[in-house]
Design a protein around this motif. Structure first.
Motif, PDB file in Angstrom:
ATOM      1  N   ALA A   1      14.954  -4.989  10.014  1.00 27.51           N
ATOM      2  CA  ALA A   1      15.016  -3.953   8.967  1.00 27.51           C
ATOM      3  C   ALA A   1      13.976  -4.235   7.886  1.00 27.51           C
ATOM      4  CB  ALA A   1      16.422  -3.908   8.374  1.00 27.51           C
ATOM      5  N   GLY A   2      13.747  -5.514   7.592  1.00 30.94           N
ATOM      6  CA  GLY A   2      12.776  -5.878   6.554  1.00 30.94           C
ATOM      7  C   GLY A   2      11.358  -5.442   6.921  1.00 30.94           C
ATOM      8  N   TRP A   3      11.029  -5.496   8.223  1.00 32.11           N
ATOM      9  CA  TRP A   3       9.688  -5.061   8.670  1.00 32.11           C
ATOM     10  C   TRP A   3       9.528  -3.566   8.389  1.00 32.11           C
ATOM     11  CZ3 TRP A   3       6.823  -1.672  11.304  1.00 32.11           C
ATOM     12  CH2 TRP A   3       5.520  -2.046  11.677  1.00 32.11           C
ATOM     13  N   LEU A   4      10.564  -2.795   8.773  1.00 31.25           N
ATOM     14  CA  LEU A   4      10.489  -1.344   8.572  1.00 31.25           C
ATOM     15  C   LEU A   4      10.395  -1.016   7.082  1.00 31.25           C
ATOM     16  CD1 LEU A   4      13.169  -0.110  11.144  1.00 31.25           C
ATOM     17  CD2 LEU A   4      10.695   0.180  11.318  1.00 31.25           C
ATOM     18  N   GLU A   5      11.171  -1.714   6.277  1.00 26.93           N
ATOM     19  CA  GLU A   5      11.164  -1.444   4.829  1.00 26.93           C
ATOM     20  C   GLU A   5       9.777  -1.762   4.259  1.00 26.93           C
ATOM     21  OE1 GLU A   5      11.908   0.257   1.938  1.00 26.93           O
ATOM     22  OE2 GLU A   5      13.721   0.429   3.137  1.00 26.93           O
ATOM     23  N   ALA A   6       9.183  -2.878   4.718  1.00 26.44           N
ATOM     24  CA  ALA A   6       7.849  -3.247   4.217  1.00 26.44           C
ATOM     25  C   ALA A   6       6.813  -2.193   4.635  1.00 26.44           C
ATOM     26  CB  ALA A   6       7.449  -4.622   4.754  1.00 26.44           C
ATOM     27  N   PHE A   7       6.943  -1.662   5.860  1.00 24.84           N
ATOM     28  CA  PHE A   7       5.990  -0.638   6.298  1.00 24.84           C
ATOM     29  C   PHE A   7       6.209   0.653   5.502  1.00 24.84           C
ATOM     30  CE2 PHE A   7       4.020   2.437   9.241  1.00 24.84           C
ATOM     31  CZ  PHE A   7       2.754   1.860   9.285  1.00 24.84           C
ATOM     32  N   ALA A   8       7.471   0.976   5.226  1.00 29.60           N
ATOM     33  CA  ALA A   8       7.765   2.171   4.408  1.00 29.60           C
ATOM     34  C   ALA A   8       7.103   2.039   3.038  1.00 29.60           C
ATOM     35  CB  ALA A   8       9.278   2.352   4.265  1.00 29.60           C
ATOM     36  N   GLU A   9       7.096   0.838   2.504  1.00 34.22           N
ATOM     37  CA  GLU A   9       6.470   0.604   1.198  1.00 34.22           C
ATOM     38  C   GLU A   9       4.964   0.904   1.286  1.00 34.22           C
ATOM     39  OE1 GLU A   9       8.728   0.240  -1.334  1.00 34.22           O
ATOM     40  OE2 GLU A   9       6.815   0.519  -2.327  1.00 34.22           O
ATOM     41  N   LYS A  10       4.355   0.515   2.419  1.00 36.85           N
ATOM     42  CA  LYS A  10       2.916   0.796   2.596  1.00 36.85           C
ATOM     43  C   LYS A  10       2.670   2.310   2.711  1.00 36.85           C
ATOM     44  CE  LYS A  10       2.072  -3.568   4.945  1.00 36.85           C
ATOM     45  NZ  LYS A  10       1.882  -4.222   6.235  1.00 36.85           N
ATOM     46  N   ILE A  11       3.611   3.004   3.365  1.00 37.32           N
ATOM     47  CA  ILE A  11       3.476   4.471   3.480  1.00 37.32           C
ATOM     48  C   ILE A  11       3.539   5.093   2.081  1.00 37.32           C
ATOM     49  CG2 ILE A  11       4.626   6.571   4.305  1.00 37.32           C
ATOM     50  CD1 ILE A  11       5.589   4.917   6.740  1.00 37.32           C
ATOM     51  N   ARG A  12       4.478   4.599   1.281  1.00 30.76           N
ATOM     52  CA  ARG A  12       4.612   5.133  -0.091  1.00 30.76           C
ATOM     53  C   ARG A  12       3.325   4.865  -0.869  1.00 30.76           C
ATOM     54  NH1 ARG A  12       9.935   2.126   0.238  1.00 30.76           N
ATOM     55  NH2 ARG A  12      11.228   3.620   1.364  1.00 30.76           N
ATOM     56  N   ALA A  13       2.773   3.649  -0.688  1.00 27.16           N
ATOM     57  CA  ALA A  13       1.533   3.303  -1.407  1.00 27.16           C
ATOM     58  C   ALA A  13       0.383   4.205  -0.937  1.00 27.16           C
ATOM     59  CB  ALA A  13       1.189   1.839  -1.166  1.00 27.16           C
ATOM     60  N   ALA A  14       0.442   4.647   0.336  1.00 26.31           N
ATOM     61  CA  ALA A  14      -0.620   5.516   0.860  1.00 26.31           C
ATOM     62  C   ALA A  14      -0.414   6.972   0.435  1.00 26.31           C
ATOM     63  CB  ALA A  14      -0.671   5.421   2.381  1.00 26.31           C
ATOM     64  N   GLY A  15       0.758   7.270  -0.134  1.00 28.57           N
ATOM     65  CA  GLY A  15       0.873   8.595  -0.747  1.00 28.57           C
ATOM     66  C   GLY A  15       1.989   9.503  -0.284  1.00 28.57           C
ATOM     67  N   LEU A  16       2.904   9.035   0.598  1.00 29.39           N
ATOM     68  CA  LEU A  16       3.997   9.928   0.999  1.00 29.39           C
ATOM     69  C   LEU A  16       5.339   9.234   0.762  1.00 29.39           C
ATOM     70  CD1 LEU A  16       2.989  11.515   4.446  1.00 29.39           C
ATOM     71  CD2 LEU A  16       3.163  12.681   2.245  1.00 29.39           C
ATOM     72  N   PRO A  17       6.382   9.991   0.364  1.00 31.66           N
ATOM     73  CA  PRO A  17       7.713   9.415   0.318  1.00 31.66           C
ATOM     74  C   PRO A  17       8.127   8.970   1.726  1.00 31.66           C
ATOM     75  CG  PRO A  17       7.683  11.604  -0.678  1.00 31.66           C
ATOM     76  CD  PRO A  17       6.370  11.414  -0.002  1.00 31.66           C
ATOM     77  N   ALA A  18       8.940   7.913   1.814  1.00 31.37           N
ATOM     78  CA  ALA A  18       9.380   7.436   3.130  1.00 31.37           C
ATOM     79  C   ALA A  18      10.838   7.006   3.065  1.00 31.37           C
ATOM     80  CB  ALA A  18       8.508   6.267   3.570  1.00 31.37           C
ATOM     81  N   GLN A  19      11.604   7.437   4.061  1.00 32.50           N
ATOM     82  CA  GLN A  19      13.004   7.017   4.195  1.00 32.50           C
ATOM     83  C   GLN A  19      13.143   6.201   5.482  1.00 32.50           C
ATOM     84  OE1 GLN A  19      15.544  10.460   4.382  1.00 32.50           O
ATOM     85  NE2 GLN A  19      14.588  11.393   2.606  1.00 32.50           N
ATOM     86  N   VAL A  20      13.886   5.109   5.402  1.00 32.19           N
ATOM     87  CA  VAL A  20      14.042   4.238   6.569  1.00 32.19           C
ATOM     88  C   VAL A  20      15.444   4.369   7.148  1.00 32.19           C
ATOM     89  CG1 VAL A  20      13.974   1.856   7.391  1.00 32.19           C
ATOM     90  CG2 VAL A  20      12.450   2.574   5.554  1.00 32.19           C
ATOM     91  N   SER A  21      15.534   4.503   8.469  1.00 35.20           N
ATOM     92  CA  SER A  21      16.806   4.416   9.196  1.00 35.20           C
ATOM     93  C   SER A  21      16.639   3.357  10.273  1.00 35.20           C
ATOM     94  CB  SER A  21      17.170   5.734   9.860  1.00 35.20           C
ATOM     95  OG  SER A  21      17.445   6.697   8.890  1.00 35.20           O
ATOM     96  N   PRO A  22      17.057   2.112  10.002  1.00 33.60           N
ATOM     97  CA  PRO A  22      16.800   1.043  10.977  1.00 33.60           C
ATOM     98  C   PRO A  22      17.464   1.321  12.317  1.00 33.60           C
ATOM     99  CG  PRO A  22      17.800   0.157   8.955  1.00 33.60           C
ATOM    100  CD  PRO A  22      17.839   1.650   8.852  1.00 33.60           C
TER     101      PRO A  22
END
Ligand code: SF4
Length: 285
Positions: free
Chosen positions: A264-285
């Protein structure tokens, strides 16, 4: 295209007994009931994603759809949910709410020749049940047919029905799409389809990420994905955000044994990168 992990069927076999196109689903994530519409009872899709949960998946398109039967099934299901004892007898407390109608089945729904007529039909039924504007109409699609006029016609109709498109976007590279989705579609073309969908109807990217042979997506794969997110932002393509899924339910495809969930931590970290690139991101592990 098939639903992804967080949707859990409730007594799926029994509930859908006698129904070809319509089935109920309880969504953990959304805390409510979704009415699924399956336009691919033949388990046929033009893609063959390695994580696909459709058993006996075959390459192909939706069969001829019996619109009268679909309408009768949808009306019967909504009557049971809204006016019958379905919620009390089948749905746990806390999830007794009708959230949406979702075109999500055992294949690619937009491959149905009568796709726009199906949207019209659903709109008519929603109006009769006084659901227009109160619940969402969701299309779960691989987006590969969005350049067809009849699909665009359907997406335009969906927008008027509080519609939302969940557009599959697992990879932004040709090699990634070949390996994950088993399609030879050019990423550039797919990007144009995404832009077209987003301009016709509110659209989310639906992305599934997992480990293949124990390894997460390679750095260049991740970088290409994030570059696509930045491009969406820079070109002001009105994508709402990213729904990032892990592998919560097992693949039914031959490569299943090579796939495993990412932490789950990997997905959350990637979601953070998506947010930094400019889009909202929701994670469902
Ligand atoms: S798009 Fe992929 S996940 Fe969806 S039904 Fe087709 S093969 Fe399965």
């Amino acid at each position: 295209m098939a639903r992804t992990a967080p949707l859990t069927p409730v007594n799926h076999d029994r509930d859908s007994a006698g129904m070809t196109y319509v089935y109920p689903v309880v969504s953990r994530r959304a805390g409510g009931v979704s009415v699924g519409v399956n336009l691919n009872p033949n388990n046929a899709c033009n893609w063959a994603c390695v994580y696909c949960q459709v058993p006996n998946l075959v390459r192909g398109t939706a069969p001829e759809i019996d619109l009268a039967q679909l309408e009768a099934e949808l009306r019967a299901m909504l009557t049971g949910i809204l006016h019958g004892d379905f919620m009390k007898t089948r749905v746990p407390e806390g999830a007794r709410r009708l959230n949406d109608i979702a075109l999500s089945g055992n294949g690619e729904p937009t491959s149905a020749r009568v796709f726009p007529q199906v949207i019209e039909l659903i709109g008519r039924v929603m109006a009769d049940f006084k659901l227009t504007g109160k619940i969402k109409l969701v299309l779960i699609t691989n987006g590969s047919l969005v350049d067809r006029p009849r699909v665009q016609d359907g997406l335009g109709k969906m927008a008027a029905l509080n519609g939302e498109v969940w557009f599959k976007f697992d990879s932004a590279t040709a090699s990634g799409m070949r390996s994950v989705n088993q399609t030879r579609i050019a990423p550039e073309k797919q990007f144009d389809r995404l832009a077209a969908a987003a301009r016709l109807c509110p659209t989310w990217l639906q992305t599934c990420m997992f480990a293949l042979d124990g390894k997460p997506p390679a750095e260049p794969e991740q970088a290409a994905y994030l570059a696509a997110v930045e491009r969406i932002r820079k070109q002001q393509i009105p994508v709402r955000g990213v729904l990032l899924y892990g592998l919560a339910r097992p693949s039914m495809q031959p490569h299943a044994g090579r796939l495993s969930p990412l932490p789950a931590g990997w997905l959350e970290a990637f979601a953070e990168k998506i947010r930094a690139a400019g889009l909202p991101a929701q994670v469902s592990p």
